[in-house]
Design a protein around this motif. Structure first.
Motif, short mmCIF file in Angstrom:
data_model
loop_
_atom_site.label_atom_id
_atom_site.label_comp_id
_atom_site.label_asym_id
_atom_site.label_seq_id
_atom_site.Cartn_x
_atom_site.Cartn_y
_atom_site.Cartn_z
N VAL A 50 15.23 37.36 -5.67
CA VAL A 50 15.47 36.72 -6.95
C VAL A 50 16.32 37.66 -7.81
N ASP A 51 17.43 37.15 -8.32
CA ASP A 51 18.33 37.94 -9.15
C ASP A 51 18.06 37.69 -10.63
N LEU A 52 18.35 38.67 -11.44
CA LEU A 52 18.26 38.52 -12.89
C LEU A 52 19.23 37.44 -13.35
N ILE A 53 20.43 37.49 -12.81
CA ILE A 53 21.45 36.48 -13.10
C ILE A 53 21.75 35.78 -11.78
N PRO A 54 21.50 34.46 -11.67
CA PRO A 54 21.73 33.77 -10.40
C PRO A 54 23.18 33.90 -9.94
N ASP A 55 23.36 34.11 -8.63
CA ASP A 55 24.70 34.29 -8.07
C ASP A 55 25.56 33.04 -8.16
#
Length: 134
Positions: A50-55
């Motif tokens: 899970v990314d802080l900012i979605p790719d």
């Protein structure tokens, strides 16, 4: 183009080695709790799916992968006690030099998990009458 690719591959290997060194430093019992907490957060984020900012967000989506994560690694390296960092780097270099081919079957496990998740979602949707004809 070949030289560019070789440089990037060398940088990726170096980054991988640094992350391995940070993982080894995290496991060192001499490391103070606050450094351990910082490394726990950084390593959890680095290995998290899970990314802080979605790719999927154009340009900005890769910001965490290209800026935030390397800056976090740099900060962790700067804050670690030098003796622990050097020992961890030496152990990471040794481990990388002795690295055996890895089992890459984990990708099949991830794909199976996602496939089952999709099938389950379709089953739930079919039971809720959101899919016409069922």
């Amino acid at each position: 183009m070949q030289a560019f690719r070789a440089r990037w591959q060398a940088r990726v290997r170096q980054l991988r080695q640094e992350v391995h060194a940070l993982l080894l430093a995290y496991r060192d019992p001499r490391l103070p709790w606050y450094h351990r907490l910082l490394l726990l957060g950084l390593l959890s984020y680095a290995f998290s799916p899970v990314d802080l900012i979605p790719d999927c967000i154009p340009v900005v989506g890769y910001l965490d992968d290209l800026v935030i994560l390397p800056l976090g690694i740099l900060l962790a390296i700067k804050l670690l006690p030098p003796a622990i960092l050097e020992e961890s780097r030496a152990r990471a270099r040794t481990a990388q030099a002795q690295e055996r081919p890895r089992f890459r079957g984990g990708i099949f496990l991830v794909l199976a998990f996602w496939g089952l998740g999709i099938l389950f979602s379709l089953w739930v949707l079919s039971k809720s009458h959101l899919i016409p004809g069922h």
